[in-house]
Design a protein around this motif. Structure first.
Motif, PDB file in Angstrom:
ATOM      1  N   GLU A   1      11.602  63.539  47.931  1.00 60.55           N
ATOM      2  CA  GLU A   1      12.407  62.332  48.132  1.00 60.55           C
ATOM      3  C   GLU A   1      12.682  62.098  49.627  1.00 60.55           C
ATOM      4  N   LYS A   2      13.047  63.171  50.332  1.00 61.92           N
ATOM      5  CA  LYS A   2      13.318  63.052  51.771  1.00 61.92           C
ATOM      6  C   LYS A   2      12.039  62.722  52.548  1.00 61.92           C
ATOM      7  N   GLU A   3      10.928  63.341  52.164  1.00 60.99           N
ATOM      8  CA  GLU A   3       9.650  63.041  52.819  1.00 60.99           C
ATOM      9  C   GLU A   3       9.259  61.575  52.613  1.00 60.99           C
ATOM     10  N   GLU A   4       9.546  61.068  51.420  1.00 56.68           N
ATOM     11  CA  GLU A   4       9.251  59.662  51.122  1.00 56.68           C
ATOM     12  C   GLU A   4      10.120  58.740  51.979  1.00 56.68           C
ATOM     13  N   ASP A   5      11.400  59.112  52.135  1.00 54.10           N
ATOM     14  CA  ASP A   5      12.305  58.319  52.989  1.00 54.10           C
ATOM     15  C   ASP A   5      11.803  58.279  54.432  1.00 54.10           C
ATOM     16  N   ILE A   6      11.328  59.413  54.906  1.00 55.52           N
ATOM     17  CA  ILE A   6      10.808  59.493  56.282  1.00 55.52           C
ATOM     18  C   ILE A   6       9.559  58.638  56.436  1.00 55.52           C
ATOM     19  N   GLN A   7       8.685  58.694  55.432  1.00 53.84           N
ATOM     20  CA  GLN A   7       7.454  57.884  55.480  1.00 53.84           C
ATOM     21  C   GLN A   7       7.788  56.387  55.506  1.00 53.84           C
ATOM     22  N   ILE A   8       8.802  56.010  54.733  1.00 55.70           N
ATOM     23  CA  ILE A   8       9.227  54.595  54.717  1.00 55.70           C
ATOM     24  C   ILE A   8       9.760  54.191  56.093  1.00 55.70           C
ATOM     25  N   ARG A   9      10.574  55.067  56.705  1.00 51.49           N
ATOM     26  CA  ARG A   9      11.116  54.785  58.039  1.00 51.49           C
ATOM     27  C   ARG A   9       9.996  54.674  59.072  1.00 51.49           C
TER      28      ARG A   9
ATOM     29  N   GLU B   1       8.250  51.373  58.604  1.00 52.10           N
ATOM     30  CA  GLU B   1       9.090  50.304  59.167  1.00 52.10           C
ATOM     31  C   GLU B   1       9.033  50.305  60.692  1.00 52.10           C
TER      32      GLU B   1
ATOM     33  N   ILE C   1      14.139  59.207  63.245  1.00 53.40           N
ATOM     34  CA  ILE C   1      13.106  59.762  62.357  1.00 53.40           C
ATOM     35  C   ILE C   1      12.856  61.236  62.679  1.00 53.40           C
TER      36      ILE C   1
ATOM     37  N   LEU D   1      15.585  63.270  61.251  1.00 58.49           N
ATOM     38  CA  LEU D   1      15.421  63.453  59.802  1.00 58.49           C
ATOM     39  C   LEU D   1      14.387  64.532  59.499  1.00 58.49           C
TER      40      LEU D   1
END
Length: 263
Positions: A86-94, A97, A65, A68
């Motif tokens: 989009e990348k910030e959203e992916d990081i937030q999802i990670r 999790e 993370i 990223l």
């Protein structure tokens, strides 16, 4: 703090109410007891090994993370607003999790809690049973744990039954080991005896079958002998009959020759 005060109040009340008879109070050091039980140390080693593995998984995910995030910061000026979001959203999802993973491993009802309950609770129950047994036999009114949150300002070591608890558990394990060994030996003897009985039964069956076969053979031989004797008798009778016929024919022929000679 409230629990400590309540416990002390309970003890004082018990001592006051029963002032007419001396109260027997013992104490144990749970940490000391557990540290001197091989089963506990083995269980703790397994728990620590699992905890290290799970922590490594979490740290690995954290590093990914962070990588990223660093990559996004380096490329931010080159990316469009949509790609950044989009990348910030992916990081937030990670990150979400990761929190779930931490909770699954180390949460209130996580894997570590259940592993500890599975491995340590049976040992703790063993200790509690030993404490209760000693308390009943030695007639203790109270048994306190000085390694707990309870504050004990002074303790006389002669009332420390920690070593007694360890000896009791060790003795119980030896007794159980002897009982288990005796059980296994008894089971082995029973199996051996059953095998011997089975072998004896099989031997009797084999002997009975052998006798049957011998009897069949004897009957067959007797029948064969009778048949041979009957055939020999029939042959003798036939030969005798043929001989008699020949004698009659020879006599008849001789008579005819005699008559022809006289004529």
């Amino acid at each position: 703090m409230t629990k400590k005060v309540l416990l002390f109040a309970f003890l004082i009340f018990g001592l006051t109410v029963n002032a007419q008879k001396p109260q027997r109070i013992g104490f144990i050091d749970m940490e000391y007891i557990l540290e001197n039980l091989p089963e506990y140390n083995q269980a703790q080693a397994k728990i620590n090994a699992k905890a290290i593995t799970w922590q490594n998984n979490i740290e690995k995910e954290q590093k990914e993370i962070e990588a990223l995030k660093a990559e996004l910061n380096n490329e931010r000026v080159l990316l469009t607003k949509e790609l950044i979001e989009e990348k910030e959203e992916d990081i937030q999802i990670r990150e979400l999790e990761l929190k779930k993973l931490q909770e699954a491993y180390f949460g209130t009802n996580g894997d570590l809690f259940f592993l500890r309950k599975q491995l340590v609770k049976p040992i703790q129950d063993l200790v509690y049973n030993a404490i209760q047994d000693i308390a009943v036999k030695r007639r203790y009114d109270f048994v306190l744990d000085k390694s707990s949150s309870l504050v004990m300002l002074y303790t006389n070591n002669k009332f420390d039954i920690s070593d007694l608890v360890i000896k009791s558990i060790t003795r119980a394990k030896k007794v159980n080991a002897v009982a288990e060994k005796r059980k296994q030996k008894s089971k082995k003897n029973s199996t051996k005896k059953a095998t011997q009985i089975s072998e004896e039964a099989q031997k009797k069956i084999d002997e009975r079958n052998a006798k049957k076969e011998a009897l069949k053979k004897k009957i067959a031989e007797k029948k064969a002998a009778q048949l041979k004797k009957r055939e020999e008798l029939k042959k003798a009778i036939e030969e005798k009959r043929k001989k008699r016929i020949k004698e009659i024919e020879d006599a008849k022929k001789a008579k005819e020759e005699t008559n022809n000679g006289n004529n």
